[in-house]
Write a protein that holds these residues in place. Sequence first.
Motif, PDB file in Angstrom:
ATOM      1  N   SER A 295       0.807  -0.914  -0.199  1.00  0.00           N
ATOM      2  CA  SER A 295       0.145  -0.304   0.083  1.00  0.00           C
ATOM      3  C   SER A 295       1.267   1.353   0.132  1.00  0.00           C
ATOM      4  O   SER A 295       0.260   2.619  -0.559  1.00  0.00           O
ATOM      5  CB  SER A 295      -0.895  -0.029   1.199  1.00  0.00           C
ATOM      6  N   THR A 296       2.030   1.634   0.770  1.00  0.00           N
ATOM      7  CA  THR A 296       2.953   2.510   0.295  1.00  0.00           C
ATOM      8  C   THR A 296       2.640   2.916  -0.429  1.00  0.00           C
ATOM      9  O   THR A 296       3.672   4.250  -0.422  1.00  0.00           O
ATOM     10  CB  THR A 296       4.479   2.253   1.982  1.00  0.00           C
TER      11      THR A 296
ATOM     12  N   ASP B 138      10.061  -8.552  -5.558  1.00  0.00           N
ATOM     13  CA  ASP B 138       9.427  -9.649  -5.674  1.00  0.00           C
ATOM     14  C   ASP B 138       7.747  -9.840  -5.962  1.00  0.00           C
ATOM     15  O   ASP B 138       7.739  -9.373  -6.990  1.00  0.00           O
ATOM     16  CB  ASP B 138       9.045 -10.237  -4.080  1.00  0.00           C
TER      17      ASP B 138
ATOM     18  N   GLY C 281       9.562  -0.643   0.560  1.00  0.00           N
ATOM     19  CA  GLY C 281       8.264  -0.105   1.711  1.00  0.00           C
ATOM     20  C   GLY C 281       9.020  -1.098   3.152  1.00  0.00           C
ATOM     21  O   GLY C 281      10.281  -1.690   2.804  1.00  0.00           O
TER      22      GLY C 281
ATOM     23  N   HIS D 177      10.527  -6.463   7.264  1.00  0.00           N
ATOM     24  CA  HIS D 177      10.747  -7.423   6.224  1.00  0.00           C
ATOM     25  C   HIS D 177      10.823  -6.290   4.953  1.00  0.00           C
ATOM     26  O   HIS D 177      10.456  -5.384   5.203  1.00  0.00           O
ATOM     27  CB  HIS D 177      10.026  -9.078   5.686  1.00  0.00           C
TER      28      HIS D 177
ATOM     29  N   GLY E  80      11.025  -6.501   0.671  1.00  0.00           N
ATOM     30  CA  GLY E  80      10.731  -7.133  -0.380  1.00  0.00           C
ATOM     31  C   GLY E  80      10.064  -8.505   0.869  1.00  0.00           C
ATOM     32  O   GLY E  80       8.832  -7.696   0.993  1.00  0.00           O
ATOM     33  N   PHE E  81      10.722  -9.725  -0.150  1.00  0.00           N
ATOM     34  CA  PHE E  81      10.431 -10.489   0.777  1.00  0.00           C
ATOM     35  C   PHE E  81      10.975 -11.270   1.390  1.00  0.00           C
ATOM     36  O   PHE E  81      10.994 -12.250   2.164  1.00  0.00           O
ATOM     37  CB  PHE E  81       8.776 -11.653   0.183  1.00  0.00           C
TER      38      PHE E  81
ATOM     39  N   ASN F 114      -1.046  -9.359   4.481  1.00  0.00           N
ATOM     40  CA  ASN F 114      -1.752  -9.002   3.279  1.00  0.00           C
ATOM     41  C   ASN F 114      -2.502  -9.494   2.866  1.00  0.00           C
ATOM     42  O   ASN F 114      -3.605  -9.470   1.286  1.00  0.00           O
ATOM     43  CB  ASN F 114      -0.623  -9.844   2.889  1.00  0.00           C
TER      44      ASN F 114
ATOM     45  N   ARG G 246      -5.608  -8.865   3.203  1.00  0.00           N
ATOM     46  CA  ARG G 246      -6.702  -8.028   2.757  1.00  0.00           C
ATOM     47  C   ARG G 246      -6.392  -7.465   1.146  1.00  0.00           C
ATOM     48  O   ARG G 246      -7.736  -7.682   0.832  1.00  0.00           O
ATOM     49  CB  ARG G 246      -5.987  -6.631   3.549  1.00  0.00           C
TER      50      ARG G 246
ATOM     51  N   LYS H 299       3.222   1.376  11.827  1.00  0.00           N
ATOM     52  CA  LYS H 299       4.692   0.998  11.827  1.00  0.00           C
ATOM     53  C   LYS H 299       6.157   1.342  12.336  1.00  0.00           C
ATOM     54  O   LYS H 299       7.041   0.988  12.407  1.00  0.00           O
ATOM     55  CB  LYS H 299       5.326   1.542  10.371  1.00  0.00           C
TER      56      LYS H 299
HETATM   57  C1  GLP Z   1       4.492  -6.373   1.139  1.00  0.00           C
HETATM   58  C2  GLP Z   1       5.888  -6.723   0.064  1.00  0.00           C
HETATM   59  C3  GLP Z   1       6.570  -5.929   0.237  1.00  0.00           C
HETATM   60  C4  GLP Z   1       6.383  -4.428   1.317  1.00  0.00           C
HETATM   61  C5  GLP Z   1       5.583  -4.879   2.649  1.00  0.00           C
HETATM   62  C6  GLP Z   1       4.681  -3.679   3.588  1.00  0.00           C
HETATM   63  O1  GLP Z   1       4.630  -7.621   1.665  1.00  0.00           O
HETATM   64  N1  GLP Z   1       6.069  -7.828  -0.302  1.00  0.00           N
HETATM   65  O2  GLP Z   1       7.735  -5.512  -0.456  1.00  0.00           O
HETATM   66  O3  GLP Z   1       7.178  -3.131   1.154  1.00  0.00           O
HETATM   67  O4  GLP Z   1       4.680  -5.645   1.994  1.00  0.00           O
HETATM   68  O5  GLP Z   1       3.145  -3.252   2.710  1.00  0.00           O
HETATM   69  P1  GLP Z   1       2.566  -2.248   3.037  1.00  0.00           P
HETATM   70  O6  GLP Z   1       2.946  -1.047   2.304  1.00  0.00           O
HETATM   71  O7  GLP Z   1       1.329  -2.172   2.447  1.00  0.00           O
HETATM   72  O8  GLP Z   1       2.866  -2.554   4.723  1.00  0.00           O
END
Ligand code: GLP
Length: 241
Positions: A38-39, A67, A132, A138, A140-141, A165, A167, A202
């Motif tokens: 989302s970020t 990823d 993000g 984490h 990436g993953f 994830n 959602r 976060k």
């Molecule tokens: C996912 C992605 C990451 C991302 C993270 C945070 O799992 N693989 O690359 O940075 O989630 O996501 P969000 O920005 O939705 O909090």
Amino acid sequence: MRIIKCRDYEDMSRKAANLIGALVTGRPDCVLGLATGSTPLGIYASLIRRYESGDLDFSAVKSVNLDEYRGLGEQDPQSYRYYMRENFFRHINIRPENTHLPDGLEPDSEKACADYDAVIASMGGVDLQLLGLGHDGHIGFNEPNDFFDKETHCVDLAPMTIEANKRFFASADEVPRQAYTMGIAAIMRAGCVLLAVSGKDKAQILKEALTGPVTPRVPASALQFHPHLIVAADADALSLF
Ligand code: GLP
């Protein structure tokens, strides 16, 4: 490390987009490392607006994403290839052949990872890597682990990540259990890393990542050693600093 303190999500998105836009303007054939989640959505929206107003040209830009879910192809709305096309690529003039993600449909994980490492190597270096931050640290993953995975690898997603994830999926059961991700060493080789973080949820992990011990239990902590790390974070994410 430079921390750009932003008022809120919108402000963070614009400022991060400013940095990326400046790079694209100054080096039209740059290599962008891109992220999902989302970020970055606000960052992509902001870059699209600049493209539409004629301020940015992506025709010579190349991209490599961090990823992809293992098992999902580009037609799958939950795949990161689909996300990138819908949220960014189809709105700008980047050439589809210049955009790269791991091949989620390659069943041979060793081949998928080796192929992606070859793609990254063929770029001759990532100029700016957008990241993000996952709730468990984490990037990436690259999930918390006993060691830093260096290059592209197949990862078992942590329960916290599947939860976060879900959602995007009909239910947690539909979230793939594995993903292919660029490794920490590949991320660290980028000329510049731009870590974008927003939200109170976060705050704790951002504080740990930037000021705690450098450990593979918090993969983002490796970034403390990056010579050109820029953190664009909003007031909520920086509330524990
Ligand atoms: C996912 C992605 C990451 C991302 C993270 C945070 O799992 N693989 O690359 O940075 O989630 O996501 P969000 O920005 O939705 O909090």
